[in-house]
Design a protein around this motif. Structure first.
Motif, mmCIF file in Angstrom:
data_model
loop_
_atom_site.group_PDB
_atom_site.id
_atom_site.type_symbol
_atom_site.label_atom_id
_atom_site.label_comp_id
_atom_site.label_asym_id
_atom_site.label_seq_id
_atom_site.Cartn_x
_atom_site.Cartn_y
_atom_site.Cartn_z
ATOM 1 N N ALA A 101 -117.128 -8.492 -21.636
ATOM 2 C CA ALA A 101 -115.790 -7.228 -21.931
ATOM 3 C C ALA A 101 -117.004 -6.281 -22.159
ATOM 4 O O ALA A 101 -116.434 -4.584 -22.473
ATOM 5 N N ASN A 102 -117.760 -6.561 -23.670
ATOM 6 C CA ASN A 102 -118.322 -5.239 -24.635
ATOM 7 C C ASN A 102 -119.412 -5.729 -24.204
ATOM 8 O O ASN A 102 -119.928 -6.338 -25.879
ATOM 9 N N PRO A 103 -120.404 -5.407 -23.850
ATOM 10 C CA PRO A 103 -122.175 -5.296 -24.222
ATOM 11 C C PRO A 103 -122.157 -4.913 -25.449
ATOM 12 O O PRO A 103 -123.610 -4.986 -26.058
ATOM 13 N N ARG A 104 -121.698 -3.783 -26.402
ATOM 14 C CA ARG A 104 -122.153 -3.240 -27.425
ATOM 15 C C ARG A 104 -122.023 -4.289 -28.544
ATOM 16 O O ARG A 104 -122.267 -4.053 -29.517
ATOM 17 N N ILE A 105 -121.090 -5.011 -28.616
ATOM 18 C CA ILE A 105 -121.056 -6.662 -28.974
ATOM 19 C C ILE A 105 -121.557 -7.684 -29.052
ATOM 20 O O ILE A 105 -121.054 -8.446 -27.733
ATOM 21 N N THR A 106 -123.227 -8.099 -29.604
ATOM 22 C CA THR A 106 -123.751 -8.936 -29.849
ATOM 23 C C THR A 106 -123.097 -9.689 -30.786
ATOM 24 O O THR A 106 -122.478 -9.824 -32.122
ATOM 25 N N TRP A 107 -123.845 -11.087 -30.507
ATOM 26 C CA TRP A 107 -123.786 -12.574 -31.377
ATOM 27 C C TRP A 107 -124.793 -13.171 -31.759
ATOM 28 O O TRP A 107 -125.458 -13.229 -30.070
ATOM 29 N N ARG A 108 -125.214 -13.300 -32.499
ATOM 30 C CA ARG A 108 -125.784 -14.899 -32.582
ATOM 31 C C ARG A 108 -125.132 -16.336 -33.208
ATOM 32 O O ARG A 108 -124.969 -15.835 -34.313
ATOM 33 N N ALA A 109 -125.861 -17.541 -33.236
ATOM 34 C CA ALA A 109 -125.743 -18.307 -34.281
ATOM 35 C C ALA A 109 -126.710 -18.216 -34.928
ATOM 36 O O ALA A 109 -127.569 -18.826 -34.791
ATOM 37 N N LEU A 110 -126.742 -19.536 -36.296
ATOM 38 C CA LEU A 110 -127.592 -19.832 -36.962
ATOM 39 C C LEU A 110 -127.582 -20.653 -37.472
ATOM 40 O O LEU A 110 -126.520 -20.991 -38.259
ATOM 41 N N ASP A 111 -128.422 -21.674 -37.788
ATOM 42 C CA ASP A 111 -128.281 -23.410 -38.465
ATOM 43 C C ASP A 111 -129.199 -23.096 -39.937
ATOM 44 O O ASP A 111 -130.295 -22.694 -39.610
ATOM 45 N N LEU A 112 -128.417 -22.803 -41.443
ATOM 46 C CA LEU A 112 -129.038 -22.894 -41.741
ATOM 47 C C LEU A 112 -130.136 -23.525 -42.686
ATOM 48 O O LEU A 112 -131.245 -24.059 -42.869
ATOM 49 N N THR A 113 -129.607 -25.109 -41.546
ATOM 50 C CA THR A 113 -130.548 -26.036 -41.834
ATOM 51 C C THR A 113 -131.644 -25.959 -41.023
ATOM 52 O O THR A 113 -133.073 -26.542 -42.029
ATOM 53 N N ARG A 114 -131.686 -25.870 -40.279
ATOM 54 C CA ARG A 114 -133.538 -25.476 -39.593
ATOM 55 C C ARG A 114 -133.926 -23.530 -39.562
ATOM 56 O O ARG A 114 -135.216 -23.880 -39.345
ATOM 57 N N ASN A 115 -133.462 -22.992 -40.402
ATOM 58 C CA ASN A 115 -133.142 -21.542 -40.730
ATOM 59 C C ASN A 115 -133.358 -21.664 -42.203
ATOM 60 O O ASN A 115 -132.507 -20.782 -42.522
ATOM 61 N N PRO A 116 -134.402 -22.226 -42.788
ATOM 62 C CA PRO A 116 -134.124 -22.139 -43.962
ATOM 63 C C PRO A 116 -134.318 -20.541 -44.551
ATOM 64 O O PRO A 116 -133.854 -20.542 -46.161
ATOM 65 N N ILE A 117 -135.547 -20.018 -44.763
ATOM 66 C CA ILE A 117 -136.138 -18.488 -44.869
ATOM 67 C C ILE A 117 -134.692 -17.825 -44.753
ATOM 68 O O ILE A 117 -134.531 -17.396 -45.024
ATOM 69 N N GLU A 118 -134.796 -17.780 -43.549
ATOM 70 C CA GLU A 118 -133.010 -16.577 -43.075
ATOM 71 C C GLU A 118 -131.653 -16.887 -43.949
ATOM 72 O O GLU A 118 -130.936 -15.925 -44.304
ATOM 73 N N ALA A 119 -131.805 -18.036 -43.682
ATOM 74 C CA ALA A 119 -130.448 -18.073 -45.145
ATOM 75 C C ALA A 119 -130.256 -17.667 -46.540
ATOM 76 O O ALA A 119 -129.653 -17.416 -46.877
ATOM 77 N N GLN A 120 -131.932 -18.784 -46.735
ATOM 78 C CA GLN A 120 -132.289 -16.882 -48.043
ATOM 79 C C GLN A 120 -131.766 -15.889 -48.109
ATOM 80 O O GLN A 120 -131.045 -15.286 -48.745
#
Length: 369
Positions: A101-120
């Motif tokens: 409905a509005n491309p200015r609203i983006t999203w992404r999923a984050l798996d804390l188990t698989r991405n420990p650095i991003e989790a920190q």
């Protein structure tokens, strides 16, 4: 004796038929390729998603779509939910429709188990130390939504090894409210009048309390307050986005009605919620005459307030009397458009008639107020 001339017409016909079959096949394949190409092009230009669930769990409502379409800033939604959970599926499907409905609203999923650095980094930036949240952010503004605010769960018999089932999904209201909260410069302010027996906007334990409604709309980033016009509190349309008079049981003084006039003429907006004026002390069930000054004041704005109680003796509801109405069909007014589009019926325990005054606004100066 000369050899007879061989007749090659059958061979030519067979060759022509084969050529024709090949041409038809080639044309058919080309047509299919063209159709597939057209469908891919249309799908790319006009993204459409379908929800085949019986409860339309993943369908973005009309109100929700209208709300996100108006967002003009870039918003990012970060989903930090267990990927295998049913809630993650519901949230991601909803966000996909919001993005469509509005491309200015983006999203992404984050798996804390698989991405420990991003989790920190997530912990350092947002102070989020565990998963099962949804983060809505725009610049330095952000809202963190807990999983228990996104849905209601059924834990069954309480076994620890049994994952709870998703019973009711409330993610649309929560996520869109958060999007509006981070994109609005200032939340709209709704003010309720008091001092005339009106319903309490913050009351939860009374029959005339609106706490549930104000809490629900508060998720849409609305602010609430009260004003006492009898005490002379000012009505500033620059500070009040909507003035609500919710079921008064006593009369308004002429000075208060004049204050309402000034508020409306300065660009203010009002919502009147007027219950039937019933005289419950009478020996018979009867309507009490409404305040004549208020009726005359409303007539100046083209509103005819009836001195009656609306009943429906035909469409009876089991367990209720004829004074309880079920509205399941709506007209074309913008106020009821969301109800008509969603097909949601409305139950009205008591109602009085309100109509357009036959002569329209009696005061031309107030016609545009």
């Amino acid at each position: 004796m000369n050899d007879p001339i061989s007749d090659d017409r059958p061979a030519r016909r067979a060759g022509a038929k084969a050529l024709g079959d090949a041409t038809v096949l080639t044309a058919g394949v080309a047509l299919v390729i063209a159709l597939v190409g057209m469908l891919n092009y249309l799908a790319f230009r006009h993204h459409v998603r379908f929800d085949w669930t019986a409860s339309q769990l993943y369908t973005l409502s009309t109100l929700g779509r209208d709300a996100v379409v108006g967002v003009e800033e870039d918003v990012e939604v970060l989903v930090v939910l267990r990927p295998e959970s049913e809630l993650a599926t519901a949230v991601e499907e909803l966000l996909a429709q919001i993005r469509a409905a509005n491309p200015r609203i983006t999203w992404r999923a984050l798996d804390l188990t698989r991405n420990p650095i991003e989790a920190q980094a997530l912990v350092a930036r947002y102070g989020v130390e565990r998963e099962n949240v949804v983060i809505v952010q725009r610049g330095d503004e952000r809202r963190v939504i807990n999983e228990f605010d996104l849905a209601e769960f059924d834990y069954g018999d309480g076994q620890l090894d049994q994952a709870p089932a998703l019973r009711a999904f409330r993610g649309e209201g929560q996520i869109i409210s958060a999007i509006l909260a981070v994109t609005r410069a200032e939340a709209p302010r709704v003010v309720f009048t008091r001092g005339h027996g009106e319903a309490d906007p913050f009351g939860a334990n009374t029959d005339r309390g609106f706490a549930a409604a104000t809490e629900l709309l508060g998720r849409d980033n609305f602010r609430y307050d009260t004003v006492d016009t009898l005490a002379g509190d000012a009505l500033d349309p620059d500070a009040i986005d909507l003035l609500v008079v919710a079921g008064p049981t006593t009369t308004f003084q002429p000075g208060e009605l004049s204050a309402f006039d000034r508020y409306l003429q300065a660009g203010g907006r009002m919502l009147w919620l007027l219950d039937p004026a019933l005289d419950l002390t009478a020996t018979a069930f009867a309507a009490r005459g409404p305040d004549e000054d208020l009726r005359a004041w409303l007539a100046r704005y083209g509103v005819a307030l009836g001195n009656d109680l609306v009943v429906d003796p035909v469409q009876r509801i089991i367990g209720f009397g004829p004074e309880t109405l079920l509205a399941d069909t709506y007209g074309d007014h913008p106020i009821v458009e969301p109800l008509r589009a969603s097909g949601v019926p409305v139950l009205l325990p008591l109602a009085r008639s309100v109509a357009r005054a036959a002569d329209g606004p009696t005061d031309p100066a107030l016609a545009s107020a």
